[in-house]
Structure formats: C-alpha cells, structure tokens
Design a protein around this motif. Structure first.
Motif, PDB file in Angstrom:
ATOM      1  N   GLY A 158      -4.401  -4.642  -6.222  1.00 58.61           N
ATOM      2  CA  GLY A 158      -3.855  -5.629  -5.305  1.00 58.61           C
ATOM      3  C   GLY A 158      -4.896  -6.604  -4.791  1.00 58.61           C
ATOM      4  O   GLY A 158      -4.713  -7.834  -4.852  1.00 58.61           O
ATOM      5  N   ASP A 273       2.062  -0.032   3.850  1.00 58.69           N
ATOM      6  CA  ASP A 273       2.474  -0.891   2.737  1.00 58.69           C
ATOM      7  C   ASP A 273       3.971  -1.207   2.753  1.00 58.69           C
ATOM      8  O   ASP A 273       4.378  -2.303   2.387  1.00 58.69           O
ATOM      9  CB  ASP A 273       2.127  -0.229   1.399  1.00 58.69           C
ATOM     10  CG  ASP A 273       0.652   0.101   1.282  1.00 58.69           C
ATOM     11  OD1 ASP A 273      -0.138  -0.437   2.079  1.00 58.69           O
ATOM     12  OD2 ASP A 273       0.290   0.899   0.400  1.00 58.69           O
ATOM     13  N   GLN A 328      -0.347 -12.270  -0.483  1.00 57.94           N
ATOM     14  CA  GLN A 328      -0.094 -10.980   0.147  1.00 57.94           C
ATOM     15  C   GLN A 328       1.369 -10.842   0.559  1.00 57.94           C
ATOM     16  O   GLN A 328       1.987  -9.787   0.353  1.00 57.94           O
ATOM     17  CB  GLN A 328      -0.988 -10.803   1.373  1.00 57.94           C
ATOM     18  CG  GLN A 328      -2.453 -10.575   1.037  1.00 57.94           C
ATOM     19  CD  GLN A 328      -3.292 -10.332   2.276  1.00 57.94           C
ATOM     20  OE1 GLN A 328      -4.204 -11.076   2.595  1.00 57.94           O
ATOM     21  NE2 GLN A 328      -2.964  -9.290   3.016  1.00 57.94           N
ATOM     22  N   GLU A 331       3.566 -10.711  -2.755  1.00 57.26           N
ATOM     23  CA  GLU A 331       3.358  -9.460  -3.495  1.00 57.26           C
ATOM     24  C   GLU A 331       3.943  -8.280  -2.741  1.00 57.26           C
ATOM     25  O   GLU A 331       4.620  -7.423  -3.340  1.00 57.26           O
ATOM     26  CB  GLU A 331       1.860  -9.255  -3.729  1.00 57.26           C
ATOM     27  CG  GLU A 331       1.464  -7.850  -4.192  1.00 57.26           C
ATOM     28  CD  GLU A 331       2.157  -7.414  -5.463  1.00 57.26           C
ATOM     29  OE1 GLU A 331       2.465  -6.204  -5.574  1.00 57.26           O
ATOM     30  OE2 GLU A 331       2.389  -8.263  -6.343  1.00 57.26           O
ATOM     31  N   ASN A 332       3.712  -8.198  -1.438  1.00 54.21           N
ATOM     32  CA  ASN A 332       4.203  -7.060  -0.669  1.00 54.21           C
ATOM     33  C   ASN A 332       5.723  -7.014  -0.654  1.00 54.21           C
ATOM     34  O   ASN A 332       6.321  -5.981  -0.972  1.00 54.21           O
ATOM     35  CB  ASN A 332       3.657  -7.125   0.757  1.00 54.21           C
ATOM     36  CG  ASN A 332       4.116  -5.959   1.607  1.00 54.21           C
ATOM     37  OD1 ASN A 332       5.219  -5.962   2.149  1.00 54.21           O
ATOM     38  ND2 ASN A 332       3.278  -4.947   1.745  1.00 54.21           N
ATOM     39  N   THR A 343       1.606  -2.710  -5.755  1.00 54.33           N
ATOM     40  CA  THR A 343       0.144  -2.628  -5.833  1.00 54.33           C
ATOM     41  C   THR A 343      -0.484  -2.039  -4.581  1.00 54.33           C
ATOM     42  O   THR A 343      -1.691  -1.854  -4.527  1.00 54.33           O
ATOM     43  CB  THR A 343      -0.466  -4.020  -6.083  1.00 54.33           C
ATOM     44  OG1 THR A 343      -0.144  -4.882  -4.988  1.00 54.33           O
ATOM     45  CG2 THR A 343       0.063  -4.628  -7.378  1.00 54.33           C
ATOM     46  N   ILE A 345      -0.612  -3.457  -1.560  1.00 53.85           N
ATOM     47  CA  ILE A 345      -1.228  -4.449  -0.680  1.00 53.85           C
ATOM     48  C   ILE A 345      -0.448  -4.529   0.624  1.00 53.85           C
ATOM     49  O   ILE A 345       0.767  -4.305   0.654  1.00 53.85           O
ATOM     50  CB  ILE A 345      -1.283  -5.828  -1.373  1.00 53.85           C
ATOM     51  CG1 ILE A 345      -2.378  -6.698  -0.742  1.00 53.85           C
ATOM     52  CG2 ILE A 345       0.065  -6.535  -1.329  1.00 53.85           C
ATOM     53  CD1 ILE A 345      -2.802  -7.852  -1.604  1.00 53.85           C
TER      54      ILE A 345
END
Length: 394
Positions: A158, A273, A328, A331-332, A343, A345
């Motif tokens: 990540g 996460d 971030q 992706e999160n 990942t 992150i």
C-alpha cells in the motif's frame, strides 16, 4: 505571530476537527467493551493532540527551508527505510515498524512526506523548463523506485504504491512534455492490463511463485479482487463481509453502535483499515457521502491555496500531498466495494494509527505553511541545494 494566525484557513481547521470527531466516535463504536481494544478512542485523542501540535508546528515553519534541505531528508529517509529491513518489527505480514519504547513508528509513512519534499525541490529547480525524459523523468523515476523496492521488500504494498502515485502527480504539473505524458500513460495502462491479464490467466503458476518468495498474503489480497471464484474462504472473508456490511447500511444506516456486522466482529480491523465499513453500515449512504464531502472540501481548499501561491515550490508540495491523500482515500474505500485490491492502507484522519495521523496532520500543516509564506517572492529566499538535472532537452 498574530497576523500569521489570522491567515490560517479556518475551513481546513474546522474540517480537521470534524474528522477528529468522526474518527473518535467511530473507533469507540467498534472497540468499546473489547478486551484488547477497549480504550483505543482515548489513545486516538492523544494522537490527535500530537497531530494538532505537528500541524501548528509545520504551519509556522517556512516550507521553503524544508525544500532547501530536501536532499538530506531524502538520504536520511532512505537510510531509515533500510534500517527497518534489519531491525523492524512485523505487523499483519509487513515488516515496517520501529519500536520506540511502547510506541511503534512506521518510516514508510514518513517517507511519503519526504518524497513529496524532495521531488518538489527538484522540479522547482527546473525553473519552468520542460522536463527532459532522459535527464529528468528517468532520474526522478529511479529515485522513487529505490524506496519503492525497499518498502515492497518489507511486504508493504500500500505505501509503496503511494510513492508511484506521488511521482505521477508531481510530474503531471512539473511541465512534462505532452508526448512524454502520453507515452507514460500508455505504458501505465498497458502494464496494468498485462499484469492483471497475466494474473488471471496464469493464476496457479503465479500463486506458487509468490508462495515461494514469501508473498503468499499478496495472493489473499488479489484473488478476491481479480479471481473471486478461485479465492479461498479465508482470502475472501474480509472483503466479502465488508461488502455485505456496506450493503446492509442502506441509505441511512443501522444506527450508531448498532451495525450488525461490525459489532459482531465479522469484519476485521474495523478500528483501523476497515473503519469506512463501520461508517457505511451504521450511517449508510448519507454518512458515507458526508465523509466524502468533507474530503472533497479539504482537497478543494488545498488546491485554492496552491493556485494563490506566488512561490513555485508551494504548488508542487500541495499537489504531492493531494495526490497522496486521494490515493489513500480511493484505495481504502475502493478495496471494500470491489474497485481495488485490499492493501491495508489507512483512511486519512479516520483510521486508528499514530504514525499515519501525524504524517497527515503534518502534511496539512505544510499546506498551511504555503498559505502563510507562499506570497513572498522567490528571490527573497536562498536558492536550494538539491539534485539539479542538466538543462539539456530531448
């Protein structure tokens, strides 16, 4: 000093306070009454106190001074990443933490800010000249590839990918030639397509290879995303339950501390996460949209500061920070709705975690420093002593 306080963007400060409130109440919802997690909201309050100290401290530090010594920060940061490979402790399959007493520190998070400073310093020294592919783009790519490979070797995919996103974001506004940008975009799209296609077609062989090089947890993260029919029950457990929880939230959610999945521990790491899952299940689409709106306003305010800055290094810094945060966030959240692989992150300002929060707060402080000091003409500040590429153009 008072005049500088008046220049601080009140909207950004208000958003940070609102994000703090959301974070603390969300963490409390999924940690209260649980043996090892009870009291995490108190720790998060302490992290936020330190975070606001970092924010204020960075606000009143002239960011141009940081740009001036960015090369030394880069060298120190790479050295710290290498040190982690030897003395770092492992958490959730990644060897990326250094223990300082009872506290843990993640250098890979800090290096994101260091990389932004360093790349901004190099691009600033180009003095509006077009970037040469051979003498600028490739060296910057190699300087980003080095920490990328170190962090990848520590099983932290990540954070490693965030370095690439930061590089792309800064090259985008760094006066890169259109033809080079187009070629780079085609290479990225082609490479991503080839990797995804190869993973699907040669899944079994790749799985064996990754297991042989001690990267079996990558399989557990990519399988539910790319080949869900081949994913093991263990691999798909996290994302499957997260999607079910988000779906059950509906429009207005199941109610605070009433989320069926998050309160029954069916979704792992809901305090860190997976904290977006808690918000989506307990507050539904309305709560999720409100959170995204806060992020949008925060990023919009940062872009406005970049546009108003008279010093060219300021906008570079802000674009790097915006790229880091957008990655971030996307992706999160994307990992829990099937758009991205999981990942691990964190969600900026919301997830539990000291290092991530401190770096994000310091980054916003750096943006505020640009607002306070970016109106002064460049000639009034000493020139930077950083890597300078030859002026030759291709």
């Amino acid at each position: 000093m008072l005049q500088k306080f008046k220049k601080i963007d009140g909207v950004i400060v208000l958003i940070l306070v609102l994000l703090m409130v959301i974070s603390i109440f969300s963490i409390y919802s999924v940690t209260h009454g649980r043996d090892k997690l009870d009291g995490f909201q108190i720790k998060m309050i302490k992290f936020y106190v330190l975070g606001f100290i970092a924010f204020i401290g960075m606000t009143f530090v002239d960011y141009r001074l940081l740009v001036k010594y960015a090369l030394y920060a880069y060298i120190s940061g790479v050295g710290l990443l290498v040190l982690v490979s030897f003395i770092g402790t492992e958490e959730n399959g990644a060897q990326g933490w250094i223990m300082i007493g009872s506290l843990s520190f993640q250098p890979a998070e800090l290096f994101k800010l260091i990389l932004i400073l360093f790349l901004s310093a190099v691009l600033f020294r180009k003095n509006k000249n077009k970037l040469s592919f051979l003498h600028d783009v490739i060296p910057l790519g190699l300087m980003t590839l080095l920490p990328f490979l170190i962090v990848i070797s520590q099983n932290d995919l990540g954070n490693a990918l965030s370095y690439i996103v930061i590089l792309v974001g800064l090259l985008w506004i760094g006066n890169i030639k259109f033809s080079h940008a187009l070629i780079g975009l085609l290479i990225i799209i082609g490479s991503a397509t080839a990797i995804i296609t190869s993973y699907i077609q040669f899944h079994d062989q790749i799985k064996v290879f990754l297991e042989d090089i001690n990267r079996s947890h990558w399989v557990e993260r990519f399988d539910p995303w790319l080949v869900p029919d081949k994913a093991t029950a263990r691999a798909s457990y996290h994302t499957k339950n997260a999607m079910l929880a988000i779906a059950s939230g509906g429009m207005s959610g199941e109610g605070y501390m009433e989320g069926t999945s998050v309160q029954s521990n069916r979704v792992p790491y809901t305090y860190s996460d997976s904290i977006f899952v808690q918000i989506a299940e307990e507050f539904g689409f309305v709560g999720s949209a409100a959170l995204l709106l806060l992020y949008f306003i925060l990023i919009h305010r940062m872009i406005l500061i970049a546009l108003e800055c008279r010093n060219r290094s300021g906008p570079f810094l802000i674009v790097g920070i915006v790229a880091m945060m957008l990655y971030q966030i996307f992706e999160n959240i994307g990992a829990f709705i099937g758009l991205m692989p999981l990942t691990g992150i964190t969600l900026p300002f919301i997830s539990y975690g000291g290092t991530s929060l401190l770096i994000n707060m310091a980054s916003i402080g750096l943006v505020m420093s640009v607002k306070l000091h970016g109106q002064e003409v460049e000639e009034e500040f000493p020139k930077s002593t950083v890597y300078t590429a030859p002026a030759k153009q291709m």
